[in-house]
Write a protein that holds these residues in place. Structure first.
Motif, PDB file in Angstrom:
ATOM      1  N   GLU A 185       0.827  -1.204   0.000  1.00 12.77           N
ATOM      2  CA  GLU A 185       0.000   0.000   0.000  1.00 12.77           C
ATOM      3  C   GLU A 185       0.867   1.263   0.000  1.00 12.77           C
ATOM      4  O   GLU A 185       0.538   2.262  -0.645  1.00 12.77           O
ATOM      5  CB  GLU A 185      -0.930  -0.006   1.211  1.00 12.77           C
ATOM      6  CG  GLU A 185      -1.807   1.242   1.367  1.00 12.77           C
ATOM      7  CD  GLU A 185      -2.775   1.448   0.197  1.00 12.77           C
ATOM      8  OE1 GLU A 185      -3.390   2.529   0.152  1.00 12.77           O
ATOM      9  OE2 GLU A 185      -2.913   0.547  -0.652  1.00 12.77           O
ATOM     10  N   THR A 238       3.553   5.963  -5.647  1.00  8.15           N
ATOM     11  CA  THR A 238       3.543   6.007  -7.106  1.00  8.15           C
ATOM     12  C   THR A 238       2.283   6.672  -7.657  1.00  8.15           C
ATOM     13  O   THR A 238       2.355   7.468  -8.597  1.00  8.15           O
ATOM     14  CB  THR A 238       3.679   4.597  -7.701  1.00  8.15           C
ATOM     15  OG1 THR A 238       2.645   3.755  -7.172  1.00  8.15           O
ATOM     16  CG2 THR A 238       5.028   4.002  -7.362  1.00  8.15           C
ATOM     17  N   SER A 239       1.127   6.376  -7.081  1.00 10.89           N
ATOM     18  CA  SER A 239      -0.119   6.934  -7.614  1.00 10.89           C
ATOM     19  C   SER A 239      -0.218   8.433  -7.377  1.00 10.89           C
ATOM     20  O   SER A 239      -0.800   9.162  -8.199  1.00 10.89           O
ATOM     21  CB  SER A 239      -1.331   6.224  -6.998  1.00 10.89           C
ATOM     22  OG  SER A 239      -1.393   6.426  -5.592  1.00 10.89           O
ATOM     23  N   HIS A 240       0.341   8.921  -6.281  1.00 17.23           N
ATOM     24  CA  HIS A 240       0.303  10.354  -5.978  1.00 17.23           C
ATOM     25  C   HIS A 240       1.562  11.080  -6.464  1.00 17.23           C
ATOM     26  O   HIS A 240       1.662  12.300  -6.297  1.00 17.23           O
ATOM     27  CB  HIS A 240       0.113  10.581  -4.477  1.00 17.23           C
ATOM     28  CG  HIS A 240      -1.239  10.173  -3.976  1.00 17.23           C
ATOM     29  ND1 HIS A 240      -2.352  10.986  -4.097  1.00 17.23           N
ATOM     30  CD2 HIS A 240      -1.667   9.032  -3.366  1.00 17.23           C
ATOM     31  CE1 HIS A 240      -3.404  10.374  -3.571  1.00 17.23           C
ATOM     32  NE2 HIS A 240      -3.012   9.188  -3.113  1.00 17.23           N
ATOM     33  N   ARG A 241       2.500  10.326  -7.008  1.00 14.73           N
ATOM     34  CA  ARG A 241       3.751  10.902  -7.520  1.00 14.73           C
ATOM     35  C   ARG A 241       4.452  11.762  -6.466  1.00 14.73           C
ATOM     36  O   ARG A 241       4.803  12.921  -6.694  1.00 14.73           O
ATOM     37  CB  ARG A 241       3.484  11.735  -8.779  1.00 14.73           C
ATOM     38  CG  ARG A 241       2.949  10.913  -9.941  1.00 14.73           C
ATOM     39  CD  ARG A 241       2.749  11.769 -11.189  1.00 14.73           C
ATOM     40  NE  ARG A 241       2.257  10.965 -12.291  1.00 14.73           N
ATOM     41  CZ  ARG A 241       3.029  10.256 -13.111  1.00 14.73           C
ATOM     42  NH1 ARG A 241       4.352  10.275 -12.933  1.00 14.73           N
ATOM     43  NH2 ARG A 241       2.514   9.550 -14.092  1.00 14.73           N
ATOM     44  N   ARG A 255       7.118   0.376  -8.397  1.00 13.78           N
ATOM     45  CA  ARG A 255       5.976  -0.292  -9.034  1.00 13.78           C
ATOM     46  C   ARG A 255       6.154  -1.807  -9.002  1.00 13.78           C
ATOM     47  O   ARG A 255       5.207  -2.566  -8.805  1.00 13.78           O
ATOM     48  CB  ARG A 255       5.822   0.205 -10.475  1.00 13.78           C
ATOM     49  CG  ARG A 255       5.389   1.669 -10.578  1.00 13.78           C
ATOM     50  CD  ARG A 255       5.018   2.025 -12.011  1.00 13.78           C
ATOM     51  NE  ARG A 255       4.718   3.450 -12.105  1.00 13.78           N
ATOM     52  CZ  ARG A 255       5.583   4.347 -12.554  1.00 13.78           C
ATOM     53  NH1 ARG A 255       6.777   3.970 -12.977  1.00 13.78           N
ATOM     54  NH2 ARG A 255       5.249   5.618 -12.611  1.00 13.78           N
ATOM     55  N   ARG A 302       2.035   1.810  -3.460  1.00 11.52           N
ATOM     56  CA  ARG A 302       0.932   2.305  -4.289  1.00 11.52           C
ATOM     57  C   ARG A 302       0.685   3.790  -4.047  1.00 11.52           C
ATOM     58  O   ARG A 302       0.484   4.572  -4.992  1.00 11.52           O
ATOM     59  CB  ARG A 302      -0.339   1.517  -3.989  1.00 11.52           C
ATOM     60  CG  ARG A 302      -1.501   1.842  -4.942  1.00 11.52           C
ATOM     61  CD  ARG A 302      -2.820   1.314  -4.421  1.00 11.52           C
ATOM     62  NE  ARG A 302      -3.249   2.014  -3.205  1.00 11.52           N
ATOM     63  CZ  ARG A 302      -3.810   3.223  -3.224  1.00 11.52           C
ATOM     64  NH1 ARG A 302      -3.983   3.885  -4.366  1.00 11.52           N
ATOM     65  NH2 ARG A 302      -4.188   3.799  -2.096  1.00 11.52           N
ATOM     66  N   LEU A 303       0.710   4.197  -2.779  1.00 15.61           N
ATOM     67  CA  LEU A 303       0.470   5.605  -2.443  1.00 15.61           C
ATOM     68  C   LEU A 303       1.543   6.513  -3.040  1.00 15.61           C
ATOM     69  O   LEU A 303       1.246   7.576  -3.600  1.00 15.61           O
ATOM     70  CB  LEU A 303       0.439   5.778  -0.917  1.00 15.61           C
ATOM     71  CG  LEU A 303      -0.777   5.213  -0.185  1.00 15.61           C
ATOM     72  CD1 LEU A 303      -0.568   5.274   1.328  1.00 15.61           C
ATOM     73  CD2 LEU A 303      -2.041   5.974  -0.575  1.00 15.61           C
ATOM     74  N   GLY A 319       5.752  -2.987  -5.523  1.00 13.55           N
ATOM     75  CA  GLY A 319       4.378  -2.750  -5.101  1.00 13.55           C
ATOM     76  C   GLY A 319       3.454  -3.897  -5.448  1.00 13.55           C
ATOM     77  O   GLY A 319       2.353  -3.992  -4.919  1.00 13.55           O
ATOM     78  N   HIS A 320       3.907  -4.779  -6.328  1.00 11.31           N
ATOM     79  CA  HIS A 320       3.101  -5.938  -6.705  1.00 11.31           C
ATOM     80  C   HIS A 320       3.617  -7.213  -6.043  1.00 11.31           C
ATOM     81  O   HIS A 320       3.599  -8.285  -6.613  1.00 11.31           O
ATOM     82  CB  HIS A 320       3.101  -6.109  -8.233  1.00 11.31           C
ATOM     83  CG  HIS A 320       2.370  -5.016  -8.936  1.00 11.31           C
ATOM     84  ND1 HIS A 320       2.971  -3.823  -9.282  1.00 11.31           N
ATOM     85  CD2 HIS A 320       1.065  -4.928  -9.338  1.00 11.31           C
ATOM     86  CE1 HIS A 320       2.075  -3.041  -9.887  1.00 11.31           C
ATOM     87  NE2 HIS A 320       0.917  -3.691  -9.933  1.00 11.31           N
TER      88      HIS A 320
END
Length: 246
Positions: free
Chosen positions: A41, A47-50, A94, A44-45, A97-98
């Motif tokens: 998580e 990378t998604s929010h850059r 990324r 993800r936070l 993150g998986h």
């Protein structure tokens, strides 16, 4: 821009130079995590929010620490990670993150964060926050209230906006600050030059001018990155004495 100029007569008014505060430049909507936030998580936070890092708070919104990209990639990165670019770091995040759902539960924000967190209060000056970042080698500062609860975050980019000022804007503020530390007729004899944020103050300072306080005041102006003191003592009173002195 901002060549040497005599202090204008209008500077005789004793106006106090306004300093930008952290509260004026901070971001109020903060991406945050809790101690039990998983490794996946966190990745993800980021990378998604850059973003390159985020604060970790407890159930009372008090800051416990900060998790950065470096904290997450430290176990996977090689010794050369410090030379890798932002894009490479994000690609690595990324990938990690998986991770498989059965990843070790110890890989949580509470175990990965840097603690204790370095924080600032909204009323602190931007220039002081910038110096804290430089001294502590960090890129972000959680902003907390009087009870140490998270209310915002400020980054190097936020602070940089304050320092993107013209030399002339800086010179005018320094001139106003100088006039606070001596009589106007004495301060008017001083010359101020600003180039690339570096302030040079020169001239003969009369006995009523507190030169130490003057230089400190120049340092406190937003956008100033250096101060050169070329002040000399005003010897007029001494030279006017008869031979042999008193």
């Amino acid at each position: 821009m901002g060549g040497g100029q005599e202090l204008p007569e209008r500077m005789e008014m004793r106006t106090v130079v306004k300093h930008r505060t952290v509260g004026e430049v901070m971001t109020s909507e903060v991406v945050q995590a809790h101690p039990d936030t998983s490794f996946k998580e966190l990745a993800r936070l980021l990378t998604s929010h850059r973003i390159s890092g985020l604060p970790v708070v407890d159930d009372d919104d008090k800051v416990m620490g900060v998790v950065s990209q470096t904290d997450l990639t430290r176990r996977q990165a090689t010794r050369g990670r410090s030379r890798s670019g932002r894009g490479r770091v994000l690609r690595a995040l990324r990938r990690v993150g998986h991770v498989h759902p059965t990843a070790p539960p110890a890989l949580t924000a509470g175990g990965l964060m840097s603690s204790p967190a370095v924080t600032v209060h909204p009323e602190q000056r931007v220039v002081d926050a910038a110096r804290i970042m430089e001294r502590r080698h960090i890129d972000r500062l959680p902003v907390v209230d009087e009870e140490d609860r998270l209310i915002g975050i400020t980054t190097r980019r936020d602070l940089l906006r304050v320092f993107l000022r013209t030399d002339e804007e800086i010179r005018e503020d320094v001139a106003g600050a100088v006039c606070l530390h001596g009589p106007a007729h004495d301060a008017d004899r001083l010359r101020i030059e600003v180039r690339d944020g570096i302030v040079t103050v020169e001239g003969a300072a009369g006995p009523e001018i507190n030169t130490t306080a003057l230089i400190r005041a120049a340092w406190r102006v937003d956008g100033v990155v250096g101060v050169v003191n070329r002040l000399t003592a005003d010897r007029r009173d001494v030279s006017s004495l008869p031979p042999g002195g008193l």
